[in-house]
Each structure stands twice: as C-alpha cells, then as structure tokens.
Design an enzyme around this catalytic site. Sequence first.
Site, PDB file in Angstrom:
ATOM      1  N   ILE A 238       0.859  -1.188   0.000  1.00 48.08           N
ATOM      2  CA  ILE A 238       0.000   0.000   0.000  1.00 48.08           C
ATOM      3  C   ILE A 238       0.897   1.241   0.000  1.00 48.08           C
ATOM      4  O   ILE A 238       1.633   1.476   0.960  1.00 48.08           O
ATOM      5  CB  ILE A 238      -0.928   0.019   1.234  1.00 48.08           C
ATOM      6  CG1 ILE A 238      -1.860  -1.193   1.224  1.00 48.08           C
ATOM      7  CG2 ILE A 238      -1.739   1.308   1.282  1.00 48.08           C
ATOM      8  CD1 ILE A 238      -2.595  -1.436   2.524  1.00 48.08           C
TER       9      ILE A 238
ATOM     10  N   ASP B  23     -13.320  32.485 -26.234  1.00 47.10           N
ATOM     11  CA  ASP B  23     -14.020  33.685 -26.682  1.00 47.10           C
ATOM     12  C   ASP B  23     -12.925  34.679 -27.003  1.00 47.10           C
ATOM     13  O   ASP B  23     -12.065  34.941 -26.164  1.00 47.10           O
ATOM     14  CB  ASP B  23     -14.931  34.210 -25.561  1.00 47.10           C
ATOM     15  CG  ASP B  23     -15.722  35.437 -26.002  1.00 47.10           C
ATOM     16  OD1 ASP B  23     -15.625  35.800 -27.184  1.00 47.10           O
ATOM     17  OD2 ASP B  23     -16.406  36.032 -25.155  1.00 47.10           O
TER      18      ASP B  23
ATOM     19  N   ASN C  20      10.649   0.970   3.218  1.00 43.12           N
ATOM     20  CA  ASN C  20       9.518   1.744   2.696  1.00 43.12           C
ATOM     21  C   ASN C  20       9.457   3.158   3.235  1.00 43.12           C
ATOM     22  O   ASN C  20       9.191   4.098   2.490  1.00 43.12           O
ATOM     23  CB  ASN C  20       8.206   1.007   2.997  1.00 43.12           C
ATOM     24  CG  ASN C  20       7.956  -0.109   2.010  1.00 43.12           C
ATOM     25  OD1 ASN C  20       7.397   0.097   0.960  1.00 43.12           O
ATOM     26  ND2 ASN C  20       8.418  -1.298   2.338  1.00 43.12           N
TER      27      ASN C  20
END
Length: 627
Positions: free
Chosen positions: A27, A71, A461
């Site tokens: 995860i 525009d 990690n």
Amino acid sequence: LFFSGIFFGKSLVEMFKVVVAISVSIIPEGLPIVITLVLATGVWRMAKQNALVKKLQAVEALGQAKIIAVDKTGTITKNELAVQKVFSGNKMFEIKGVGYEPKGEIYFENQLISPPDFEDLIFSGRIASFCANARVFYSEENKNYKVSGDPTEAALLVFSQKIGFQKEIIDAQHQLIKEIPFDYKIKYHATIRKVDNKNFLAVVGAPESVIPLCGFSKEENKELELVLNKMLEEGLRVLAFSFNHRVSENVDSEKMPKLSFGGFFGIKDGLRPEAKEAIKKAKEAGIRVIMITGDNKITARALAKEAGIYEEGDEILTDKDLDELSEEELMKKLPEVSIFARVTPEHKLKIIEAYKKRKEIIAMTGDGVNDAPSLVAADLGIGMGKIGTEVAKEAADIVLLDDNFETIVSAIEEGRSIYKTIKKVILYLFSTSFGEVLTISIALFAGYPLPLLAGQIIWLNFVTDGFLDVALAMEPKEKGLLRKNWKKKGKYMVDLLMVQRMFIMALPMSIGAFFVFQKYLDFDLAKAMTMSLTTLAIFQWFNAWNCRSEDKSVFKMDIFSNKWLIGATFVVISLQLLAVYNPIMHKILHTVPLDFSDWLFALGVASSIIAIEEIRKLIYNKLRFNN
C-alpha cells in the site's frame, strides 16, 4: 502468503509481522502526500506564469485537454476595442488612434478632416455618447488607459470623445429618461434622452437586430448588406445605430417604434502579438482550438483566420444552425467546426455537452456572468482575471491573471508534466514494492528462512522510498510535452507499459536479493539478512534514476537537472550506512556490519536493474521508431 508461511512451518507471530509489513510495502501510503506535492509544485510554477489554480485536480486535467474553446475578446485579442470605421450618411469615415486614448485623427476619402464640418459624423458621435455607459480613465500606476464597464461601450465613448463630445456634458444637457440595457436576446442597447424638449430614442446593437426595426425595403436591405459585409470582411465587429426623434416614455423591447437608420460603427480589437504563435503551438500539441463568439460569422472568420484558428474547409455554425441541429447531428459536425458565431449562453452549454458526449476533454474560457454555467459544465473552466466578472472567476477552475491565450498553452504543458511525474512516482513505488514481495515469496516457497524482517521492510519503505519518491516528485519538465503525438494512454494512470516496467524492474530486484541472501546464508543468517536488506536498498537507489524516463537512457540524461534526487540519494546512502554500522540500529533492525567486499558484491548485483532497463528502453525505442 500468511497461510503459505504457516504451511511451510513458520510461526504464527513471525508470519503475522511479515504480512503486516508487506501490506505496508504494497500500500503506497506516501502516494497521496507525493501527489499533493507534485500538484502543489505545478500550481506554484503555473502561478509564476500568471495562471491561478483554484482546484488542485484541475492541473492534471488540463494536461489531458483536447479542445480549447475560446471567446476571442481579451484572450487572443488585446481587449482594446476601438472604433476604426464609421458609415453614416452614405459616407465611410476612418478613425485613427491607439487603444482607449481619446485622441485620433479622422479621415474621409483619405483626407484628414475636421469633425464639425461633417454633420453626419457629429450625429454618429452623439448617438455613440448616448449609448455608452462605460468609463475610461488614465491609470498613473500602469501608465495606460483603463476601462470600467463594457469594452464595446468604452470604444463608443472614446469615439465620441474624438469627435469632441464630453460624457459629463452630454449627461447634464440631455436627461436620461429611460434605458433598455443590452441583452443577448434582443442584442441592442437603447436609451431615451431629452433633446430639444423631445424624447430622443437612440439604439445601438447587432445589425441583424437593429436594421429590421427601420422598415427597409428588400433593395435597401441589399445595399446596406453590401456595406456591412465589406466592413465585416475587414475583421471589424460591426454595430448598427438608429434613432427616433420623438417617442413616448413607454418604449420597451416588445413594442419598439419604427426607427430611422443612422449607420454602422466598425470596431476592431487587434490580435495579441503572441496569440498566433501560441495557437500554432497548441495545434502542434494536438489540441484543437475553437472560437465561440457573439460576433458576426464573417467578422469571426476574418479574425479566426488571422489567428490561425480557421482554415479553409472548416465549418462555421451560427446561432440559427445550433437551434436547428439536434444533439446527435451537432456531435457529428463537431470535428469539422472551428467557429461558433452569434452564440448565446444556452448555445455554449449545448456545445460543451456535445463535446463531452464525444468523450473529448474540453477547456472553456469565459469572462461574463452568462459564461458561468458553461465554465462549470466544461471539464476545465478557465476564467479571465482582468476582464472577467467575479461570478465567472468563482465558477472557473483556473483563472488567467493576464487573460492571455499563451498562458493556457503553458498551463497545458505544465499539466502534462504533472501527469508524467505522477506516473514516475507510481512506477517507482509499485516496482520496489513488488520487488520486496517477490523476494519474500521466492524464499518462502523455496523453503528458505525469510530474507527480511518486518522492521527491515518498514525501514525500506519509510526511509529509502520516502526520500526518493519525494525527490522524483520534483523532477523537472521533460522536453516534447507539447508534441502532437502526445496522448494519455487509456483511462487509468497505470497503463500497459507501466505494468511491464514494474515487473521488469521487480524481477531482477527479487532474484538478485534472493541470490545474495542465499549466498550468505551458509555463513550467518544475520549477515545474510543485512546483505538482502542492503541489496534491496541499492536496487531502490538505482531504480529511482531508472524511473526518470520511459525511453531515455539514464546515461544520456542530465544528472544535475534534478538536484533533489542527487540530495536524496546521498541521504539514503548515509542512512543505510547508519543502519549497517550503528550499534543502536543493530538492535532495532537486527543488522550486522559489512565488509567493503560485501558492498561491492551488493552494488554489482543491484546494477543489473540498470542494465535490464537500458535494454528495455533500447528495444522500446527501436519498436517505436519502426512504427
């Protein structure tokens, strides 16, 4: 893995710790933080280029835009409207001057004239003053003229001042009795003022709305149409003006009296100097630019052609066409259309919805209150910071502080860069995670002790990944992001190439780490675990550099272009040395000191990930070149 470990005789506690650690690995808990950092960095860079981002997710969406609906006023033009031609009394007058400065010479038949000598010209100036509610003032701070109110009416006001009228004197001498403000349905602005004790009605607006109020015959209409078309073909925005010397105070748009035709005002708004090049860059980037304007079809085509939006063979749809076409018919026509002329806010919504149903991501620019629904409906609403109303800015996702089309193109490049950077971070995080999981899986199914402890997986990690993925988030923009063949590959961030690269990177990591673990296991389990931990850490160092590009060799990239990655690499190396040689870390991570030869062996094995990725890039580039 949990039940497999139990089956192979591992303890319940050991396997529980391992699977929790692997869950942490799989995860990507740092991903939301890193993505936010990537988006925030992009927002900061875009702010420096005058694009104010209100919603972070809009930045990435901008990179996927395939259609930009603009525009013209203020975005591709200077928004400095000026009356350049006046047709009155069957005479064509040419008005000189710069922007909103109330000075300028007037010519008739190429001869400089004095306005008081031409009654028709004086009369047109009076009508312009009657119907101009805007104010023009000189800004000492910016050393130029600023407008408060509608730019078109500001142009009429400046023209009347060039003729010799002063708005304050006009308002004092001719009391305003009633006013019918401009509305996109009636397309004109009307005022009733006291002139010689009579109610004088002055009307200025779109020729197709004003001329029918004058009751001309077909022949007279044809003559006027010739004059009108000639002015329109010059790229002028043409307004018709008419009047009635004696009216009641009960006049409204539902019951207008017959009017006398006065003439035409030809208004010009010059292109921004950079607009043409910016539109060219957008087209080269594979982005279609379309013009949605309230201007006449001929005027819109002339300006769009000058800007590079319109090309021969393109279709132009008007308000009448949009009313007649069903949604399905409009969707079929869209690929051929580059201009939508004389559109209303309802038409804009219809156009936006049609593009979205074609699954084309559309960015829409707008500045008025009536543009708000379209800005909300578009995939990306872009408001004008200078001329835009607060309602339009509130409805927009991004606000252009300089109202410049070139800023949109720069923002698209930034959006694409953000998209690519997020993919690099995802690739790095998942490939390293898969590498760790495969390493443990191979050892488990081969009947070996686990090569990593739960604490060591957490270390990889949170420490190694943590610094390197943040550094990747700071990766500078790649070149070629505005190339025509650039495209988002599919619906999801993770595409087939990324999946292939994840496994190509994960396999050498897992095989290499297990090989090192197995080789040292015969000597000492603690040293074998330390070597597998160190080898995986080095794999991750190299992998971060691999992930910088999907096709460019790591040896051909500028090593100093991402100083954050250089710094992060030094940090993680230092931390790994700390993990291996610090006595406190020995107790926490269960590591042991390594010899110099051990480091060389781990470096040699880990370098395989660079070699394998370099081979993949070589094959990928050859296949892409052949295709």
